[in-house]
Enzyme design. Structure first.
Site, short mmCIF file in Angstrom:
data_model
loop_
_atom_site.label_atom_id
_atom_site.label_comp_id
_atom_site.label_asym_id
_atom_site.label_seq_id
_atom_site.Cartn_x
_atom_site.Cartn_y
_atom_site.Cartn_z
N LYS A 184 4.33 -4.10 -3.68
CA LYS A 184 3.47 -3.74 -4.65
C LYS A 184 3.64 -4.48 -5.92
CE LYS A 184 3.04 0.00 -1.89
NZ LYS A 184 1.70 0.26 -1.07
C1 LIG Z 1 2.04 1.58 -0.28
C2 LIG Z 1 0.76 2.74 0.05
C3 LIG Z 1 1.53 3.95 0.13
C4 LIG Z 1 2.80 4.57 0.03
O1 LIG Z 1 3.56 4.06 -0.61
P1 LIG Z 1 5.14 4.33 -0.21
O2 LIG Z 1 5.82 3.75 -1.57
O3 LIG Z 1 5.34 3.31 0.99
O4 LIG Z 1 5.42 5.48 0.34
C5 LIG Z 1 0.15 4.86 0.19
N1 LIG Z 1 -1.16 4.34 0.10
C6 LIG Z 1 -1.43 3.15 -0.07
C7 LIG Z 1 -2.85 2.76 -0.04
C8 LIG Z 1 -0.37 2.39 0.04
O5 LIG Z 1 -0.60 0.74 0.11
#
Ligand SMILES: *Cc1c(COP(=O)(O)O)cnc(C)c1O
Length: 376
Positions: A184
């Site tokens: 991210k």
């Molecule tokens: C990464 C992501 C999540 C979940 O995040 P985590 O930290 O991996 O639980 C939820 N929704 C979207 C669209 C994502 O890209």
């Protein structure tokens, strides 16, 4: 074809340095790894950065979505209208609460939940809307706000995005979850944050992430059901260091996105490769991934294998949620239900994209894609 002459270009790569190392060492040396002072410091700094009144740090973006949905009052038998073109977590959290994810098709330009389709999917059992800012492009929140239902926003891909009315994604007051997995815009390894304008939501999330403990209650006195969705001080320390370099990392992502748009323009015109939509009407994307759509009729999975042979990592991104086996089996979904989503999902390929990517690497990806598509 000969093997790759240069090192493989990875899909994603976090920016980590001495700042993160030092702050993690401080926590280790302090001996207080959990429930320490870094978590609230990170919450306050992150909320201030985005421009929201309150932040609650949690163990993942998924945990944040789950608690946000509970705080919105979603429970057994309810329906929540959401996008089928997302990472599976945004639909899973609805099922966690024994509510039904009701999908509606996406807008072909932004790939976000289409407000008209969402409105048509609302029934008397709908208790919330869960729009996703997919690939960091702001969902049409003003349109969803006019529907008068509680909103939980999935901003796990959208740190740094801004709506046309000038409000940052995450700062509209709805419970909004961000995720800090390693790919991210900001990472804590695993982690997440719920932003909200509502102090009651903040209190409920704070309690439910910590086994349902009320802040003013003694140890082991719990007045509600809760989870262990806590963030550690080690993660918060990394988050604080990442926040300090966030503006720079976002600038670098925008630069790489710009290089991609430039180098792939010709492929787009000549071969019909679909590129991410440009910012329009004042909406600003928070760059997370660079996803192209192979031309109709081209085998996407072969394209991915071809790219790998050229030393370029890529992956199908994202598959349609309603066509995943769990969703087909539990809710009886069939192909054809959401044609825009299904078409895009079948043709989407995420290309390498990270702040330290060089122009040379972008050009290598671009020529590899060109070679693979013209060989095909
Ligand atoms: C990464 C992501 C999540 C979940 O995040 P985590 O930290 O991996 O639980 C939820 N929704 C979207 C669209 C994502 O890209």
């Amino acid at each position: 074809m000969s093997g790759p002459a240069q090192p493989e270009i990875p899909l994603a790569q976090p920016v980590l340095g001495a700042e993160e190392e030092e702050r993690v060492l401080e926590v280790l040396r302090s001996g207080q790894l959990s429930l320490g002072p870094r978590v609230s410091a990170f919450e306050e700094a992150f909320a201030a950065w985005v421009g929201a009144p309150h932040g609650s740090a949690v163990s993942s973006g998924t945990a944040g979505l789950h608690l946000a949905l509970r705080a919105a009052g979603v429970s057994d038998g309810d329906e929540v209208v959401t996008s089928p073109f997302s990472f599976v977590a945004s639909a899973n959290v609805i099922a966690f609460e024994r509510a039904t994810p009701v999908f509606a098709d996406v807008d072909p330009r932004t790939l976000n939940l289409d407000p008209q389709a969402a409105a048509a999917a609302i029934t008397e059992r709908t208790t919330a809307l869960l729009p996703v800012h997919i690939f960091g492009y702001p969902a049409d929140l003003p349109a969803f706000e006019r529907m008068g239902l509680p909103i939980v926003e999935d901003a796990c891909e959208a740190l740094g995005a801004r709506h046309a009315d000038g409000i940052a994604v995450g700062a509209r007051g709805h419970a909004t979850s961000f995720g800090f997995y390693a790919n991210k815009q900001l990472t804590t390894g695993e982690g997440g944050m719920v932003l909200t304008g509502d102090p009651a939501t903040k209190d409920r999330v704070d309690s439910e992430r910590n086994q349902g403990r009320a802040p003013d209650m003694g140890w082991l006195d719990h007045d509600r059901l809760g989870f262990n969705y806590r963030m550690t001080d080690l993660q918060a320390a990394i988050g604080i260091a990442q926040l300090e370099r966030l503006a720079g990392m976002l600038t670098d992502r925008r630069q790489v996105a710009h290089w991609y748009a430039e180098t792939l323009q010709e492929l787009s015109t000549e071969l019909g490769v679909g590129l991410p939509c440009e910012n329009s009407g004042g909406d600003e994307r928070g760059w997370f991934v660079w996803v192209v759509q192979v031309p109709p009729g081209v085998d996407r999975d072969q394209t991915i294998l071809g790219l790998r042979a050229h030393g370029v990592q890529s992956k199908p991104y994202l598959p349609a949620i309603h066509l995943m086996s769990f969703y087909r089996e539990r809710y009886g979904h069939r192909p054809g239900a959401f044609p825009v989503c299904e078409d895009v999902a079948a043709r989407s390929v995420a290309l390498p994209f990270f702040p330290a990517m060089t122009r040379d690497q972008v050009e290598r990806v671009s020529s590899a894609l060109s070679a693979v598509l013209t060989e095909a």
